[in-house]
Design an enzyme around this catalytic site. Structure first.
Site, PDB file in Angstrom:
ATOM      1  N   HIS A 186       0.804  -1.231   0.000  1.00  0.00           N
ATOM      2  CA  HIS A 186       0.000   0.000   0.000  1.00  0.00           C
ATOM      3  C   HIS A 186       0.832   1.275   0.000  1.00  0.00           C
ATOM      4  O   HIS A 186       0.277   2.369  -0.120  1.00  0.00           O
ATOM      5  CB  HIS A 186      -0.951   0.019   1.206  1.00  0.00           C
ATOM      6  CG  HIS A 186      -0.266   0.365   2.494  1.00  0.00           C
ATOM      7  ND1 HIS A 186       0.497  -0.538   3.184  1.00  0.00           N
ATOM      8  CD2 HIS A 186      -0.213   1.517   3.198  1.00  0.00           C
ATOM      9  CE1 HIS A 186       0.994   0.043   4.269  1.00  0.00           C
ATOM     10  NE2 HIS A 186       0.582   1.298   4.304  1.00  0.00           N
TER      11      HIS A 186
HETATM   12  C1  UD1 Z   1      -2.313   5.732   5.539  1.00  0.00           C
HETATM   13  C2  UD1 Z   1      -1.040   6.255   6.196  1.00  0.00           C
HETATM   14  C3  UD1 Z   1       0.045   5.206   6.147  1.00  0.00           C
HETATM   15  C4  UD1 Z   1      -0.449   3.895   6.747  1.00  0.00           C
HETATM   16  C5  UD1 Z   1      -1.715   3.482   6.037  1.00  0.00           C
HETATM   17  C6  UD1 Z   1      -2.283   2.211   6.599  1.00  0.00           C
HETATM   18  C7  UD1 Z   1      -0.564   8.669   5.987  1.00  0.00           C
HETATM   19  C8  UD1 Z   1       0.290   9.670   5.303  1.00  0.00           C
HETATM   20  N1  UD1 Z   1      -0.525   7.437   5.485  1.00  0.00           N
HETATM   21  O1  UD1 Z   1      -2.022   5.484   4.171  1.00  0.00           O
HETATM   22  O2  UD1 Z   1       1.161   5.647   6.887  1.00  0.00           O
HETATM   23  O3  UD1 Z   1       0.555   2.921   6.588  1.00  0.00           O
HETATM   24  O4  UD1 Z   1      -2.696   4.522   6.179  1.00  0.00           O
HETATM   25  O5  UD1 Z   1      -3.334   1.721   5.808  1.00  0.00           O
HETATM   26  O6  UD1 Z   1      -1.228   9.000   6.937  1.00  0.00           O
HETATM   27  N2  UD1 Z   1      -9.301   4.820   1.142  1.00  0.00           N
HETATM   28  C9  UD1 Z   1     -10.543   4.220   1.068  1.00  0.00           C
HETATM   29  N3  UD1 Z   1     -11.167   3.898   2.221  1.00  0.00           N
HETATM   30  C10 UD1 Z   1     -10.644   4.157   3.443  1.00  0.00           C
HETATM   31  C11 UD1 Z   1      -9.392   4.785   3.512  1.00  0.00           C
HETATM   32  C12 UD1 Z   1      -8.728   5.113   2.356  1.00  0.00           C
HETATM   33  O7  UD1 Z   1     -11.049   3.958  -0.020  1.00  0.00           O
HETATM   34  O8  UD1 Z   1     -11.277   3.833   4.466  1.00  0.00           O
HETATM   35  C13 UD1 Z   1      -8.583   5.143  -0.114  1.00  0.00           C
HETATM   36  C14 UD1 Z   1      -8.884   6.508  -0.655  1.00  0.00           C
HETATM   37  O9  UD1 Z   1      -8.875   6.435  -2.036  1.00  0.00           O
HETATM   38  C15 UD1 Z   1      -7.675   7.324  -0.220  1.00  0.00           C
HETATM   39  C16 UD1 Z   1      -6.571   6.294  -0.270  1.00  0.00           C
HETATM   40  O10 UD1 Z   1      -7.187   5.064   0.118  1.00  0.00           O
HETATM   41  O11 UD1 Z   1      -7.448   8.419  -1.025  1.00  0.00           O
HETATM   42  C17 UD1 Z   1      -5.428   6.601   0.642  1.00  0.00           C
HETATM   43  O12 UD1 Z   1      -5.852   6.797   1.976  1.00  0.00           O
HETATM   44  P1  UD1 Z   1      -4.962   7.685   2.988  1.00  0.00           P
HETATM   45  O13 UD1 Z   1      -5.564   7.668   4.351  1.00  0.00           O
HETATM   46  O14 UD1 Z   1      -4.675   9.016   2.376  1.00  0.00           O
HETATM   47  O15 UD1 Z   1      -3.569   6.948   3.017  1.00  0.00           O
HETATM   48  P2  UD1 Z   1      -3.188   5.406   3.094  1.00  0.00           P
HETATM   49  O16 UD1 Z   1      -2.551   5.003   1.832  1.00  0.00           O
HETATM   50  O17 UD1 Z   1      -4.321   4.594   3.601  1.00  0.00           O
END
Ligand code: UD1
Length: 365
Positions: free
Chosen positions: A207
């Site tokens: 991820h």
């Molecule tokens: C975040 C953390 C990362 C951690 C990871 C665990 C930061 C900078 N990154 O990364 O350190 O290792 O979480 O999973 O804080 N999305 C969904 N549903 C959700 C959550 C996210 O669809 O419930 C999708 C969305 O498209 C979103 C993307 O995942 O834009 C990324 O989510 P985001 O919280 O920005 O970062 P992670 O990659 O999850």
């Protein structure tokens, strides 16, 4: 009576806060704790299922910030969290890990001159391309209590000029959760549901933006997986970020066509632990999984160029393989040929980390 506000935001935060919340609840005369969920992760399978698995009560506040750019997400958490702090006026804010919610809540608290405790302080990858590295450094500089999982973290903090009086080596709080829920995981049926046999499968998670947000990087990793799944069945729970990128880059058919690569939605804590317990090996770019596999003595190949958790390499089962398909395959086949890396459990990864943290907070009251 000390008022505490504890913060979670994303999937890997829940297993870090759960032991703290249950330990602090043993001292109702001394502490009153409220839980804030920023809503950085919001899907049922990225959030609520963990509350169910880990017996966490519903958060007292849900900020509902959702996804966005780094600044957007951080700013939204700060605005929402400031309102909580104005209302609760806590003596201490407790943050965990290294995500945007961690940084945002530490910064909001520091601006209001509220003390901050950081659980999992001091980890460093020395790689600012990783957004978490900035979060770690800023959170630590703002924190009043730095609770570290390993001695290397203490060294990092001292090198950055943080006073030793604020640094407490307490061990790894995620291991408290793992030990508490191991029996429950052993009874979970996901392994049977997926038709898996002990040590006849590998587990894969990906991820990190550096791996999944670039088409060339992701394609290279999947070319290694293509070869590896011919040797061993691979279970691959897909993170929503990666799912989106696979679709965007037009890789869906290619990934879907690998016969021995079993795709699943994100798994619950208990399900993933069940699968880890009997996996032959794990391939990952996650931080927490490097630690869990070290504790469980399961070989782990980390698909990154560095780690902020060097103890998992120095004394655990972790090997940093980088991203080149040749190297990933070479190391994975080496392991499948019986050359498994054996390791030891790092000091104070013993299930008593939350207890040590709360004892320190009591002494410092
Ligand atoms: C975040 C953390 C990362 C951690 C990871 C665990 C930061 C900078 N990154 O990364 O350190 O290792 O979480 O999973 O804080 N999305 C969904 N549903 C959700 C959550 C996210 O669809 O419930 C999708 C969305 O498209 C979103 C993307 O995942 O834009 C990324 O989510 P985001 O919280 O920005 O970062 P992670 O990659 O999850």
């Amino acid at each position: 009576m000390k008022n505490i506000v504890a913060v979670v935001g994303v999937r890997p935060n829940f297993m870090k806060i759960a032991p703290f919340i249950s330990e602090i609840a043993k001292y109702p005369e001394d502490f009153k704790a409220k839980l804030v969920h920023t809503g950085q992760h919001y899907d049922y399978k990225m959030s609520k299922v963990f509350f169910e698995d880990l017996d966490l009560l519903k958060p007292d506040y849900y900020l509902g910030v959702g996804s966005g750019s780094h600044s957007e997400q951080t700013a939204k958490v700060m605005i929402g969290f400031e309102m909580v702090l104005e209302k609760e006026k806590p003596d201490l804010v407790v943050v965990v890990g290294d995500v945007n919610s961690t940084l945002a809540c530490a910064l909001t608290s520091a601006k209001l001159r509220i003390k901050v405790a950081h659980i999992e302080a001091g980890l460093r990858s020395f790689d600012r391309d990783m957004p978490e590295e900035t979060n770690r450094q800023v959170t630590d500089v703002l924190s009043d209590y730095l609770f570290t999982p390993s001695q290397d973290a203490n060294e990092n903090l001292k090198r950055e000029g943080i006073s030793s009086e604020k640094i407490f080596f307490v061990g790894n709080i995620m291991i408290d959760t793992l030990m508490r829920y191991r029996d429950k995981a052993e009874k979970n049926k996901i392994k049977e549901d997926l038709g898996l046999i002990k040590e006849n499968y590998a587990l894969l998670t990906l991820h990190r933006p550096e791996n999944v947000d670039r088409k060339d990087a992701l394609t290279q990793i999947f070319s290694a997986i293509e070869d590896l799944q011919k040797r061993i069945k691979i279970i691959y729970p897909i993170h929503p970020r990666t799912k989106k990128k696979i679709e965007e880059f037009g890789l869906k058919d290619e990934v879907g066509s690998m016969k021995n690569l079993i795709l699943t939605p994100p798994l619950s804590y208990i399900e993933f632990l069940r699968l880890m317990l009997e996996a032959k090996l794990v391939l990952t770019d996650s931080g927490g999984i490097q630690e869990e596999t070290t504790f469980l003595s399961i070989p782990c190949l980390t698909v990154r160029n560095n780690t902020e958790r060097p103890i998992t390499v120095d004394i655990g089962t972790n090997i940093i393989v980088g991203k080149s398909p040749e190297k990933i395959i070479e190391e994975a086949f080496h392991m499948l040929n019986g050359n498994l890396k054996r390791g030891e459990i790092p000091p104070l990864w013993d299930g008593k980390t939350a207890k040590r943290i709360v004892e320190i907070l009591i002494r410092r009251r």
